[in-house]
Design a protein around this motif. Structure first.
Motif, PDB file in Angstrom:
ATOM      1  N   ASP A  45      40.773  47.365  48.683  1.00  0.00           N
ATOM      2  CA  ASP A  45      41.791  46.553  49.342  1.00  0.00           C
ATOM      3  C   ASP A  45      41.492  45.064  49.226  1.00  0.00           C
ATOM      4  OD1 ASP A  45      43.248  48.761  50.028  1.00  0.00           O
ATOM      5  OD2 ASP A  45      42.569  48.838  52.118  1.00  0.00           O
ATOM      6  N   ILE A  46      40.220  44.724  49.223  1.00  0.00           N
ATOM      7  CA  ILE A  46      39.856  43.315  49.008  1.00  0.00           C
ATOM      8  C   ILE A  46      40.358  42.866  47.639  1.00  0.00           C
ATOM      9  CG2 ILE A  46      37.931  41.709  48.630  1.00  0.00           C
ATOM     10  CD1 ILE A  46      36.361  43.381  50.714  1.00  0.00           C
ATOM     11  N   GLY A  47      40.074  43.682  46.637  1.00  0.00           N
ATOM     12  CA  GLY A  47      40.476  43.320  45.285  1.00  0.00           C
ATOM     13  C   GLY A  47      41.979  43.266  45.104  1.00  0.00           C
ATOM     14  N   ASP A  48      42.710  44.173  45.763  1.00  0.00           N
ATOM     15  CA  ASP A  48      44.161  44.270  45.570  1.00  0.00           C
ATOM     16  C   ASP A  48      44.961  43.428  46.555  1.00  0.00           C
ATOM     17  OD1 ASP A  48      43.771  46.059  43.505  1.00  0.00           O
ATOM     18  OD2 ASP A  48      43.941  47.823  44.794  1.00  0.00           O
ATOM     19  N   GLY A  49      44.288  42.805  47.499  1.00  0.00           N
ATOM     20  CA  GLY A  49      44.986  42.068  48.550  1.00  0.00           C
ATOM     21  C   GLY A  49      45.538  40.727  48.100  1.00  0.00           C
ATOM     22  N   GLU A  50      46.114  40.000  49.058  1.00  0.00           N
ATOM     23  CA  GLU A  50      46.795  38.744  48.768  1.00  0.00           C
ATOM     24  C   GLU A  50      45.931  37.511  49.028  1.00  0.00           C
ATOM     25  OE1 GLU A  50      49.710  38.728  47.366  1.00  0.00           O
ATOM     26  OE2 GLU A  50      49.829  40.927  47.448  1.00  0.00           O
ATOM     27  N   LEU A  51      44.684  37.700  49.421  1.00  0.00           N
ATOM     28  CA  LEU A  51      43.824  36.554  49.702  1.00  0.00           C
ATOM     29  C   LEU A  51      43.532  35.763  48.433  1.00  0.00           C
ATOM     30  CD1 LEU A  51      41.160  38.223  52.045  1.00  0.00           C
ATOM     31  CD2 LEU A  51      43.012  36.684  52.733  1.00  0.00           C
ATOM     32  N   PRO A  52      43.262  34.464  48.557  1.00  0.00           N
ATOM     33  CA  PRO A  52      42.827  33.682  47.396  1.00  0.00           C
ATOM     34  C   PRO A  52      41.530  34.257  46.831  1.00  0.00           C
ATOM     35  CG  PRO A  52      43.403  32.243  49.227  1.00  0.00           C
ATOM     36  CD  PRO A  52      43.383  33.641  49.770  1.00  0.00           C
ATOM     37  N   THR A  53      41.302  34.041  45.562  1.00  0.00           N
ATOM     38  CA  THR A  53      40.128  34.606  44.890  1.00  0.00           C
ATOM     39  C   THR A  53      38.834  34.224  45.580  1.00  0.00           C
ATOM     40  OG1 THR A  53      41.302  34.618  42.774  1.00  0.00           O
ATOM     41  CG2 THR A  53      38.900  34.728  42.696  1.00  0.00           C
ATOM     42  N   GLU A  54      38.734  32.983  46.056  1.00  0.00           N
ATOM     43  CA  GLU A  54      37.500  32.529  46.696  1.00  0.00           C
ATOM     44  C   GLU A  54      37.218  33.346  47.962  1.00  0.00           C
ATOM     45  OE1 GLU A  54      40.057  30.655  45.900  1.00  0.00           O
ATOM     46  OE2 GLU A  54      39.294  29.473  44.206  1.00  0.00           O
ATOM     47  N   GLU A  55      38.274  33.638  48.722  1.00  0.00           N
ATOM     48  CA  GLU A  55      38.079  34.423  49.943  1.00  0.00           C
ATOM     49  C   GLU A  55      37.739  35.872  49.615  1.00  0.00           C
ATOM     50  OE1 GLU A  55      40.833  33.992  53.167  1.00  0.00           O
ATOM     51  OE2 GLU A  55      41.430  31.989  52.496  1.00  0.00           O
ATOM     52  N   LYS A  56      38.341  36.406  48.560  1.00  0.00           N
ATOM     53  CA  LYS A  56      37.987  37.756  48.129  1.00  0.00           C
ATOM     54  C   LYS A  56      36.514  37.819  47.727  1.00  0.00           C
ATOM     55  CE  LYS A  56      42.528  39.235  46.398  1.00  0.00           C
ATOM     56  NZ  LYS A  56      43.282  39.748  45.228  1.00  0.00           N
ATOM     57  N   THR A  57      36.053  36.813  47.031  1.00  0.00           N
ATOM     58  CA  THR A  57      34.653  36.770  46.608  1.00  0.00           C
ATOM     59  C   THR A  57      33.727  36.760  47.814  1.00  0.00           C
ATOM     60  OG1 THR A  57      35.233  35.614  44.563  1.00  0.00           O
ATOM     61  CG2 THR A  57      32.944  35.464  45.292  1.00  0.00           C
ATOM     62  N   ARG A  58      34.098  35.989  48.833  1.00  0.00           N
ATOM     63  CA  ARG A  58      33.278  35.959  50.046  1.00  0.00           C
ATOM     64  C   ARG A  58      33.312  37.307  50.771  1.00  0.00           C
ATOM     65  NH1 ARG A  58      35.195  30.503  50.253  1.00  0.00           N
ATOM     66  NH2 ARG A  58      37.005  31.068  51.518  1.00  0.00           N
ATOM     67  N   ALA A  59      34.472  37.946  50.776  1.00  0.00           N
ATOM     68  CA  ALA A  59      34.576  39.256  51.432  1.00  0.00           C
ATOM     69  C   ALA A  59      33.715  40.293  50.715  1.00  0.00           C
ATOM     70  CB  ALA A  59      36.039  39.707  51.465  1.00  0.00           C
ATOM     71  N   VAL A 105      31.540  47.148  43.829  1.00  0.00           N
ATOM     72  CA  VAL A 105      31.817  45.726  44.057  1.00  0.00           C
ATOM     73  C   VAL A 105      31.844  44.969  42.732  1.00  0.00           C
ATOM     74  CG1 VAL A 105      30.886  43.598  45.071  1.00  0.00           C
ATOM     75  CG2 VAL A 105      30.944  45.704  46.421  1.00  0.00           C
ATOM     76  N   GLU A 106      30.915  45.297  41.835  1.00  0.00           N
ATOM     77  CA  GLU A 106      30.902  44.655  40.521  1.00  0.00           C
ATOM     78  C   GLU A 106      32.199  44.914  39.763  1.00  0.00           C
ATOM     79  OE1 GLU A 106      27.443  45.942  38.418  1.00  0.00           O
ATOM     80  OE2 GLU A 106      26.071  45.245  39.985  1.00  0.00           O
ATOM     81  N   GLY A 107      32.717  46.135  39.875  1.00  0.00           N
ATOM     82  CA  GLY A 107      33.967  46.460  39.211  1.00  0.00           C
ATOM     83  C   GLY A 107      35.126  45.637  39.746  1.00  0.00           C
ATOM     84  N   VAL A 108      35.190  45.472  41.058  1.00  0.00           N
ATOM     85  CA  VAL A 108      36.255  44.657  41.651  1.00  0.00           C
ATOM     86  C   VAL A 108      36.085  43.195  41.244  1.00  0.00           C
ATOM     87  CG1 VAL A 108      37.261  43.858  43.827  1.00  0.00           C
ATOM     88  CG2 VAL A 108      36.615  46.261  43.554  1.00  0.00           C
ATOM     89  N   GLU A 109      34.856  42.742  41.153  1.00  0.00           N
ATOM     90  CA  GLU A 109      34.619  41.372  40.688  1.00  0.00           C
ATOM     91  C   GLU A 109      35.100  41.187  39.248  1.00  0.00           C
ATOM     92  OE1 GLU A 109      30.744  40.190  43.457  1.00  0.00           O
ATOM     93  OE2 GLU A 109      30.438  41.128  41.490  1.00  0.00           O
ATOM     94  N   MET A 110      35.004  42.235  38.443  1.00  0.00           N
ATOM     95  CA  MET A 110      35.541  42.171  37.080  1.00  0.00           C
ATOM     96  C   MET A 110      37.051  41.944  37.123  1.00  0.00           C
ATOM     97  SD  MET A 110      33.285  45.274  35.393  1.00  0.00           S
ATOM     98  CE  MET A 110      33.932  45.167  33.727  1.00  0.00           C
ATOM     99  N   ASP A 111      37.726  42.613  38.058  1.00  0.00           N
ATOM    100  CA  ASP A 111      39.165  42.395  38.224  1.00  0.00           C
ATOM    101  C   ASP A 111      39.454  40.956  38.633  1.00  0.00           C
ATOM    102  OD1 ASP A 111      40.271  44.868  37.515  1.00  0.00           O
ATOM    103  OD2 ASP A 111      39.978  45.701  39.513  1.00  0.00           O
ATOM    104  N   LEU A 112      38.659  40.429  39.545  1.00  0.00           N
ATOM    105  CA  LEU A 112      38.888  39.064  40.013  1.00  0.00           C
ATOM    106  C   LEU A 112      38.700  38.050  38.884  1.00  0.00           C
ATOM    107  CD1 LEU A 112      37.223  38.983  43.564  1.00  0.00           C
ATOM    108  CD2 LEU A 112      39.561  39.587  42.906  1.00  0.00           C
ATOM    109  N   ARG A 113      37.810  38.352  37.973  1.00  0.00           N
ATOM    110  CA  ARG A 113      37.590  37.454  36.825  1.00  0.00           C
ATOM    111  C   ARG A 113      38.655  37.642  35.749  1.00  0.00           C
ATOM    112  NH1 ARG A 113      32.219  39.395  37.374  1.00  0.00           N
ATOM    113  NH2 ARG A 113      32.453  40.646  35.468  1.00  0.00           N
TER     114      ARG A 113
END
Length: 285
Positions: A45-59, A105-113
Motif C-alpha cells: 500500500d505504501i508503494g501503490d499509494g498517493e503519497l509523494p515519493t519522498e514520503e513513501k521512502t520514509r515510510a 521493501v527492496e522490490g517496492v523501492e524498485m517501483d519507486l525508482r
C-alpha cells in the motif's frame, strides 16, 4: 490476541485469494500467516499509494525499523501497532526468515525508482523480491521436510504467481505508467507501444506475447509445486489452494488474452472455494 484479530480482518477484507488458502491452516499457523500478510499489504500500500515519493521512502524506512525492533526483541504487547505486535509474536513461535520483508521493501523501492526490465533475468529479480520473498516467509510458518530444496521451490512458486499478476494487470499497470514485461519480449512481439488501450497495439502479436509469458508462468508453476510433498497436509492444502486459484486465473488469461485489456480477470467466489476444497482433499486444481 487483539493484534492477530486485526491482521485477520485486514486479510479477509483485502486479500480474498490469499484468505481462501489460510483458512485451511490450524489456528497458530493461520494467525501467523495473517500477520505476514498484513505487513506485506502495508508495504504494498505504501508503494501503490498517493503519497509523494519522498514520503513513501520514509515510510519504507520505518518498516525496516519495525523489522529491526522485532529482530532485537524490543516489541511488547503494549505497542500501539497491531501488525508489529502480531508479527513479533509469530516470529517467536515460528522460524520466520524476516529478511524476506527486507527483500519485499527492496522490490517496492524498485517501483519507486521506476525500474525497467530489459530481460527476463532482470524481471526475475523484481519478482523474487515482491513475491518469492512471501513464499519463503510463508515456509517459515508452514515448516518443510527438505530445507535444502524447499525455499527454492517456494521462491519459484512466488515467481509463478507474480507473473500471473503481471499478465492480469497489464492494462491497469500501463495506465499507471508501469510496464513490467521485459523490453526484449515487447520488442520481439511488436508491443513496445504498451497496453493503455482496450485493444492490442496495432500490428502487434499480442496473442503471441501472452502465450509466451503464460508458458513461462506455467513452467514456474510446475517447478514451484514440487514444494507440496515437502509440507504437512494442511500447509500443503493452503499452498495448493492459493496456487490453484492463480493457476486457474492463468488458464483464463491464456484462453482469452485480450480479456486483460478489457478489465481485471478474476474467478467467481464459488470457484475459489472449490479450488480451496480441492487443495484440502489433496488435489492440484
Amino acid at each position: 490476541m487483539a493484534a492477530y484479530r486485526y491482521c485477520e480482518a485486514v486479510t479477509a477484507l483485502q486479500a480474498r485469494n490469499f484468505s481462501y488458502g489460510i483458512r485451511l491452516l490450524p489456528e497458530p499457523k493461520r494467525l501467523a500467516m495473517s500477520a505476514l500478510y498484513a505487513l506485506a499489504r502495508r508495504v504494498d500500500d505504501i508503494g501503490d499509494g498517493e503519497l509523494p515519493t519522498e514520503e513513501k521512502t520514509r515510510a519504507l524506512a520505518r518498516t525496516r525499523d519495525l523489522l529491526d525492533e522485532i529482530r532485537e526483541g524490543r516489541v511488547t504487547e503494549d505497542d500501539t501497532d497491531p501488525i508489529k505486535v502480531a508479527l513479533a509474536h509469530a516470529a517467536r513461535r515460528f522460524p520466520i526468515p524476516l529478511d524476506g520483508f527486507d527483500e519485499l521493501v527492496e522490490g517496492v523501492e524498485m517501483d519507486l525508482r521506476g525500474a525497467e526490465y530489459k530481460t527476463f533475468e532482470d524481471l526475475k529479480v523484481y519478482c523474487r523480491c515482491v513475491a518469492g520473498s512471501i513464499g519463503r516467509l510463508s515456509l517459515g510458518v508452514y515448516g518443510c521436510t527438505d530445507w535444502e530444496r524447499g525455499p527454492a521451490y517456494a521462491d519459484t512458486l512466488g515467481l509463478a504467481l507474480q507473473l500471473t499478476n503481471i499478465l492480469r494487470d497489464l492494462r491497469e499497470d500501463a495506465t499507471n505508467g508501469r510496464i513490467y514485461l521485459p523490453a526484449e519480449d515487447l520488442e520481439r512481439f511488436g508491443c513496445q507501444e504498451g497496453f493503455a488501450l482496450s485493444a492490442p497495439p496495432l500490428g502487434a502479436d499480442f496473442l503471441g506475447l501472452v502465450a509466451f509469458e503464460a508458458d513461462r508462468a506455467q513452467r514456474a508453476f510446475e517447478e514451484g509445486l514440487r514444494l507440496l510433498p515437502m509440507l504437512d497436509r494442511r500447509s500443503r492444502a493452503c499452498t495448493a489452494a492459493m496456487a490453484g486459484i492463480y493457476h486457474r486465473l492463468l488458464g483464463r488469461i491464456a484462453a482469452d488474452p485480450e480479456s486483460v485489456l478489457r478489465g481485471r480477470v478474476s474467478l467467481p467466489g464459488w470457484e475459489k472455494a472449490y479450488v480451496a476444497l480441492s487443495g484440502l482433499a489433496g488435489g492440484r486444481s
